[in-house]
Design a protein around this motif. Sequence first.
Motif, short mmCIF file in Angstrom:
data_model
loop_
_atom_site.label_atom_id
_atom_site.label_comp_id
_atom_site.label_asym_id
_atom_site.label_seq_id
_atom_site.Cartn_x
_atom_site.Cartn_y
_atom_site.Cartn_z
N SER A 162 57.19 42.79 7.44
CA SER A 162 55.77 42.53 7.21
C SER A 162 54.97 43.80 7.43
O SER A 162 55.17 44.53 8.41
CB SER A 162 55.28 41.43 8.16
N LEU A 163 54.04 44.09 6.52
CA LEU A 163 53.24 45.30 6.57
C LEU A 163 51.78 44.97 6.85
O LEU A 163 51.27 43.94 6.40
CB LEU A 163 53.34 46.06 5.24
N PRO A 164 51.07 45.85 7.56
CA PRO A 164 49.64 45.64 7.78
C PRO A 164 48.82 46.02 6.55
O PRO A 164 49.33 46.65 5.62
CB PRO A 164 49.33 46.59 8.94
N MET A 165 47.56 45.63 6.55
CA MET A 165 46.60 46.17 5.62
C MET A 165 46.02 47.43 6.26
O MET A 165 45.46 47.38 7.35
CB MET A 165 45.49 45.14 5.35
N ALA A 166 46.18 48.56 5.60
CA ALA A 166 45.67 49.83 6.13
C ALA A 166 44.96 50.56 4.99
O ALA A 166 45.58 50.87 3.97
CB ALA A 166 46.82 50.69 6.68
N LEU A 167 43.67 50.82 5.18
CA LEU A 167 42.85 51.32 4.09
C LEU A 167 41.86 52.36 4.61
O LEU A 167 41.23 52.17 5.65
CB LEU A 167 42.06 50.17 3.45
N ALA A 240 33.49 41.59 3.27
CA ALA A 240 32.52 42.20 2.35
C ALA A 240 31.56 43.03 3.19
O ALA A 240 31.07 42.58 4.22
CB ALA A 240 31.76 41.12 1.58
N GLY A 241 31.30 44.27 2.76
CA GLY A 241 30.50 45.19 3.54
C GLY A 241 31.37 46.29 4.10
O GLY A 241 32.60 46.20 4.10
N VAL A 242 30.75 47.39 4.56
CA VAL A 242 31.40 48.60 5.05
C VAL A 242 32.10 49.31 3.89
O VAL A 242 31.70 50.40 3.48
CB VAL A 242 32.37 48.34 6.21
N ASN A 243 33.16 48.72 3.34
CA ASN A 243 33.80 49.31 2.17
C ASN A 243 32.95 48.98 0.94
O ASN A 243 32.76 47.82 0.59
CB ASN A 243 35.21 48.73 1.98
N GLU A 244 32.45 50.02 0.28
CA GLU A 244 31.50 49.81 -0.80
C GLU A 244 31.89 50.62 -2.03
O GLU A 244 31.07 50.97 -2.85
CB GLU A 244 30.10 50.23 -0.33
N THR A 245 33.18 50.95 -2.16
CA THR A 245 33.62 51.85 -3.22
C THR A 245 34.54 51.17 -4.23
O THR A 245 35.15 51.83 -5.05
CB THR A 245 34.38 53.04 -2.61
N GLY A 246 34.65 49.86 -4.15
CA GLY A 246 35.58 49.17 -5.03
C GLY A 246 36.88 48.82 -4.37
O GLY A 246 37.63 47.98 -4.87
N SER A 247 37.21 49.48 -3.28
CA SER A 247 38.42 49.13 -2.53
C SER A 247 38.22 47.80 -1.82
O SER A 247 37.11 47.47 -1.41
CB SER A 247 38.76 50.21 -1.50
N SER A 248 39.28 47.06 -1.66
CA SER A 248 39.21 45.76 -1.02
C SER A 248 40.20 45.69 0.12
O SER A 248 41.37 46.07 -0.03
CB SER A 248 39.52 44.65 -2.04
N GLU A 249 39.74 45.20 1.27
CA GLU A 249 40.65 44.98 2.39
C GLU A 249 41.12 43.53 2.45
O GLU A 249 41.66 43.10 3.46
CB GLU A 249 40.00 45.38 3.71
#
Length: 345
Positions: A162-167, A240-249
């Motif tokens: 299992s892998l984390p979400m890292a962005l 939603a919020g903080v990341n505002e460049t099209g990337s999704s966490e």
Amino acid sequence: MTAAHTLVTHEQLDCLLSKEGRPKFGHFDLPPRTLGCAGYPLHNEMDRPVSRLGRHFSFKQFEFVAIHTPRYVLGLAIADIRYLGSGFCYLYDKTAAKLYQKQWLRPPVASYQLAESPWQGESAMGPVRFYRDQGLWRVQLDTDIQGRPVKAELELRPLPLSLPMALCSPTGYSGWTYTQKHNALTVGGSLTVNHEPQPLGRALAGYDFSAGYMRRETSWRWASINAWLGEHTLGLNLAAGVNETGSSENVLWLDGVRQHLSPVHFDFDRHVGEDGLWRIWSERSELELSFRPDACRKEKLNLGLLKSNFRQYLGHFDGWVVDTQGKKHQLKAVPGLTEDHFAKW
């Protein structure tokens, strides 16, 4: 998945920043061993270099862990916003439908520590300690929460492979934010509440590590699920919020397998608080969820230079989510968290 829908991820880095001080943007399979923030050449909106002191106060970091047992939800958080440190812990008794909580503020002089590395180190504030060893988290707590003694020595264990979400993504004009989350982790160790040992065989956990040169004013909406669906584990992180460049966490974990999702919308009326119903939905029909709060941990600080309007809700989700193979998974009264937060820091 078809090639057109495959999300490109980077291999693990020794340092998030290059020798020139530029962060590597995008998703990672494993967290970088260090962020290397001291080498970042931060500039202001007029392209002038920010002083060393200014860079120090522009950096923010916060860490959060949620432990879900059959009877309790235990939430632990610590944050370094440079001007001061803040933290909280709460215990939600599902059986009694009661929330117990405590919080603290610390001056920024040797009264707390947050390890910059998401891979290795120790973060501590008040009675809370988070340990990271090659990306694996341990939690330590020994405190009294409104008359409820709580003691925890816990290991958060991802399922095999299992892998984390890292962005890492750009933030504002010249900043960046690194965020890492991992849900539906199994739990080992020991947890006692009111001196009663709690069973951990069906306990699940999730964590959040976020750091970087964030906006001076920022806000976000967030939802998190760590739950059993029959004999299968389901983890969900939506924001939603903080990341505002099209990337999704936004990520779904099914039996530990990480599946990236597209951006989502949060529809709710923050003025009705715990009486309101949330709707969380995807334009690509990946999920449709409703959330009904049962309790709320909230905090308002207005210190002029610093402001925080924080609400984290505990409640239940209904609806469905579709995995990358096209299979629809139904959620009915699945426990989880949502959050609505404004910060000026």
